[in-house]
Scaffold this active site. Structure first.
Site, short mmCIF file in Angstrom:
data_model
loop_
_atom_site.label_atom_id
_atom_site.label_comp_id
_atom_site.label_asym_id
_atom_site.label_seq_id
_atom_site.Cartn_x
_atom_site.Cartn_y
_atom_site.Cartn_z
N ASN A 131 0.89 -1.22 0.00
CA ASN A 131 -0.15 -0.16 0.19
C ASN A 131 0.86 1.23 -0.10
OD1 ASN A 131 0.66 -0.40 2.73
ND2 ASN A 131 -1.36 0.38 3.44
N LYS A 154 11.20 -9.10 1.72
CA LYS A 154 10.16 -10.26 0.91
C LYS A 154 9.01 -9.25 0.86
CE LYS A 154 6.23 -12.60 0.47
NZ LYS A 154 5.76 -11.59 -0.99
N ALA A 156 5.61 -7.45 -1.17
CA ALA A 156 4.19 -8.10 -1.71
C ALA A 156 4.42 -8.22 -3.04
CB ALA A 156 3.12 -7.02 -1.57
N GLY A 206 1.25 -5.83 7.44
CA GLY A 206 0.10 -6.48 6.70
C GLY A 206 -1.04 -6.85 7.41
N SER A 207 -1.85 -7.58 6.96
CA SER A 207 -3.12 -7.91 7.47
C SER A 207 -2.85 -8.79 8.81
CB SER A 207 -3.78 -8.88 6.35
OG SER A 207 -3.20 -10.17 6.09
N GLU A 228 2.96 -4.94 12.37
CA GLU A 228 2.09 -3.80 12.31
C GLU A 228 0.95 -4.25 11.37
OE1 GLU A 228 2.70 -0.96 13.72
OE2 GLU A 228 4.79 -0.80 13.85
N LEU A 229 -0.13 -4.30 11.97
CA LEU A 229 -1.25 -4.99 11.40
C LEU A 229 -2.39 -4.06 10.93
CD1 LEU A 229 -1.07 -8.26 13.62
CD2 LEU A 229 0.27 -7.93 11.64
N CYS A 262 -3.35 1.65 6.63
CA CYS A 262 -3.86 1.14 8.08
C CYS A 262 -4.11 2.03 9.04
CB CYS A 262 -2.58 0.20 8.60
SG CYS A 262 -1.21 1.26 8.69
N GLU A 359 -12.29 -4.20 9.12
CA GLU A 359 -11.52 -3.18 8.50
C GLU A 359 -11.88 -3.05 7.05
OE1 GLU A 359 -7.38 -4.39 7.70
OE2 GLU A 359 -6.73 -2.25 7.95
P1 NAP Z 1 -1.02 -9.14 3.32
O1 NAP Z 1 -1.99 -9.98 2.38
O2 NAP Z 1 -1.00 -9.72 4.82
O3 NAP Z 1 0.33 -9.16 2.73
C1 NAP Z 1 1.35 -8.44 3.21
C2 NAP Z 1 2.62 -9.30 3.08
O4 NAP Z 1 2.48 -10.53 3.49
C3 NAP Z 1 2.63 -9.65 1.69
O5 NAP Z 1 4.46 -9.60 1.38
C4 NAP Z 1 2.34 -10.80 1.44
O6 NAP Z 1 3.12 -11.66 0.50
C5 NAP Z 1 2.79 -11.40 2.73
N1 NAP Z 1 1.86 -12.71 3.22
C6 NAP Z 1 0.33 -12.65 2.77
N2 NAP Z 1 0.17 -14.02 3.50
C7 NAP Z 1 1.19 -14.37 3.96
C8 NAP Z 1 1.39 -15.86 4.94
N3 NAP Z 1 0.37 -16.45 5.14
N4 NAP Z 1 2.50 -16.03 5.25
C9 NAP Z 1 3.75 -15.23 5.07
N5 NAP Z 1 3.61 -13.97 4.33
C10 NAP Z 1 2.29 -13.65 3.87
O7 NAP Z 1 -1.55 -7.81 3.44
P2 NAP Z 1 -1.97 -6.69 2.23
O8 NAP Z 1 -3.34 -7.21 1.79
O9 NAP Z 1 -0.92 -6.82 1.38
O10 NAP Z 1 -1.92 -5.39 2.95
C11 NAP Z 1 -3.12 -4.88 3.73
C12 NAP Z 1 -3.22 -4.76 5.12
O11 NAP Z 1 -1.88 -4.86 5.79
C13 NAP Z 1 -4.37 -4.41 5.73
O12 NAP Z 1 -4.71 -5.19 6.63
C14 NAP Z 1 -3.61 -3.19 6.45
O13 NAP Z 1 -4.28 -2.57 7.56
C15 NAP Z 1 -2.48 -3.96 6.79
N6 NAP Z 1 -1.39 -2.74 7.00
C16 NAP Z 1 -0.78 -2.47 8.14
C17 NAP Z 1 0.10 -1.32 8.40
C18 NAP Z 1 0.66 -0.96 9.68
O14 NAP Z 1 1.56 -0.22 9.78
N7 NAP Z 1 0.03 -1.34 10.77
C19 NAP Z 1 0.61 -0.70 7.30
C20 NAP Z 1 -0.18 -0.91 6.07
C21 NAP Z 1 -0.94 -2.13 5.88
P3 NAP Z 1 2.20 -11.95 -1.16
O15 NAP Z 1 2.15 -10.33 -1.55
O16 NAP Z 1 3.21 -12.52 -1.76
O17 NAP Z 1 0.79 -12.69 -0.73
#
Ligand code: NAP
Length: 458
Positions: A131, A154, A156, A206-207, A228-229, A262, A359
């Site tokens: 993002n 690593k 996205a 991430g999520s 950071e989720l 986020c 969310e």
């Molecule tokens: P995501 O699906 O969790 O992906 C984030 C990263 O994790 C990507 O590199 C993804 O790789 C990897 N990943 C996904 N599933 C995984 C697993 N089971 N095991 C290991 N790695 C895994 O999140 P997103 O949809 O890209 O981003 C949106 C989310 O991030 C939202 O919930 C948002 O609130 C959160 N976020 C939080 C913050 C914060 O600072 N708190 C900041 C920004 C975003 P791939 O792309 O290869 O699947």
């Protein structure tokens, strides 16, 4: 397996990359390990010089980096430019501040000398989201490297060109080979990387579901982690606030980055006495958003980053309307190629509805009307998340007292929640743990070492 770079605003394929194979991963991890050992012994002034050169290189490459982010994940170009500039600020900030943050702290000195020293941990694996494809990575990288560590990224899978561009920034800045390295791998490779003995710690953004998995893998390997989720930040508006100013900032807080932040405000909790005025001003501001090709200068809302995320947001909006929310604006995908979604406003949302419970990671705002400040705080806390919160009132004394009752990692009074290199950033509850940025962000990835020295014995 290959990784595709696709423009979400047109659905066009931009580039395709083979995933790194096992031999490449092994070579890169070994190179990074070696670089880290040398980097840890490099005088701090030299380390800070590299941070400054990274900042300069980011600024010099801004006109290439910004459009790349826009092409790969759909944010308006002007926002991508701002993102690169913020990364440079972060590197400059740590170049100035890290020597102080890392200095030994002398606790007592009588006959003995006791001190706290901050040593590097090793190589940190960063698993990052798309993002803010530069900021999320560089927010973590500056303190990690300043502390004498190395970083393996690593990123996205939908932003491989941004990931490679960051590796290139470090090369151009003259970083030791491998000190910051990008692995082009899918999520399935992460567990193996966490278990690898060359990785010492993990930072994940991430999520929440992915965070749970990574936390358990890092827990099994007994490796330090920062998570950071997700978030569902409240934006509380009390009746004595400057309602027009609150509404103008609220539009930015919800719709910047096409709502995919986020710390975007997601639940607008407004005191009933001011709710109609706030809703009118908020809708007027949202109507002025210009949804268009994010490469166009006039575009203020681009495409969402992935079609399936757009469809998930639409399902959340529809479910909330079925539950009784009133749709005031938008509510549909935009009829054009790409993952565009109309700026959407839902009024009369109640805490049990989908738009308040989950969310919403896109341009859809939920407005909840409340009778007073106590109810506002209760509803603000009625979520599994706890990342940020905004609170608007002109009674600053009351605001500071209320801020202590809000369950979140940050409360911004009369403003919007934002990250700032000088201030710690992170969440509680299902928004994660640990802190990034500021002094705490640097100390997360150091070995806080007690060094006790008794008198010399002859
Ligand atoms: P995501 O699906 O969790 O992906 C984030 C990263 O994790 C990507 O590199 C993804 O790789 C990897 N990943 C996904 N599933 C995984 C697993 N089971 N095991 C290991 N790695 C895994 O999140 P997103 O949809 O890209 O981003 C949106 C989310 O991030 C939202 O919930 C948002 O609130 C959160 N976020 C939080 C913050 C914060 O600072 N708190 C900041 C920004 C975003 P791939 O792309 O290869 O699947």
């Amino acid at each position: 397996m290959s990784i595709h770079s696709t423009n979400p605003a047109t659905d066009g394929v931009l580039a395709q990359f083979d995933e790194h194979d096992a031999a490449t991963i092994d070579r890169k991890l070994s190179e990074t390990s070696k670089a880290q050992r040398e980097w840890a012994r490099t005088p701090i002034a030299e380390r800070m010089d590299l941070l400054r050169r990274v900042a300069q290189t980011l600024r010099a490459q801004k006109s290439d980096l910004a459009p790349l982010a826009t092409l790969e994940m759909g944010k308006p170009l002007s926002e991508a430019v701002g993102e690169v500039e913020k990364c440079a600020w972060n590197f400059d900030f740590y170049a100035d501040a890290a020597p102080g943050f890392l200095a030994d702290e002398v606790v007592s000195s009588n006959a003995t000398d006791s001190r706290i020293a901050y040593d590097p941990l090793g190589t940190v694996l960063a698993v990052m989201p798309w993002n803010y494809p530069y900021w999320q990575v560089m927010r973590a990288a500056a303190p990690v490297l300043a502390g004498g560590n190395a970083m393996v990224l690593k990123h996205a899978s939908n932003v491989p060109q941004c990931a490679l561009a960051l590796e290139d920034i470090f090369k151009r800045a003259g970083a030791p080979a491998g000190l910051f390295t990008t692995l082009l791998v899918g999520a399935g490779e992460v567990a193996g990387l966490i278990a690898d003995p060359r990785i010492s710690a993990v930072t994940f953004t991430g999520s929440t579901p992915a965070g749970r998995k990574i936390a358990s893998q890092a827990g099994t390997a007994l490796k330090k982690q920062v998570l950071e989720l997700g978030g569902s930040d409240p934006f509380i508006v009390l009746a004595d606030a400057d309602i027009e100013a609150a509404a103008a900032v609220a539009v930015k807080a919800r719709f910047q980055n096409t709502g995919q932040s986020c710390i975007a405000a997601k639940r607008f909790i407004v005191e009933q006495a001011a709710a109609d005025r706030f809703v009118d001003a908020f809708c007027e501001g949202a109507r002025k958003l210009h949804v268009d090709d994010p490469m166009q200068e006039h575009s203020t809302q681009g495409s969402m980053a992935k079609r399936h995320l757009r469809d998930e947001l639409h399902a959340q909006v529809q479910a909330s309307v079925q539950q009784g929310a009133r749709l005031l604006l938008g509510g549909s995908p935009v009829d054009r190629p790409g993952a565009f979604y109309q700026p959407t406003v839902l009024d009369h949302v109640t805490p049990d509805m989908v738009a308040a419970q989950e969310e919403t990671f896109g341009p859809a705002a939920a407005i909840l009307r409340v009778s007073d400040a106590d109810e506002a705080v209760r509803i603000a806390n009625a979520t599994n998340f706890g990342l940020g919160a905004a609170l608007w009132t002109n009674d600053l004394d009351r605001a500071r007292k209320l801020s202590r009752r809000i369950e979140a990692g940050a409360v911004f009074i009369n403003g919007l929640v934002a990250s700032d290199p000088r201030l710690p950033f992170g969440g509680i509850k299902e928004s994660g743990y640990g802190r990034e940025l500021g002094k705490l962000g640097l100390h997360e990835f150091t070995n806080t070492k007690t060094v006790w020295t008794g008198p010399a014995r002859t």
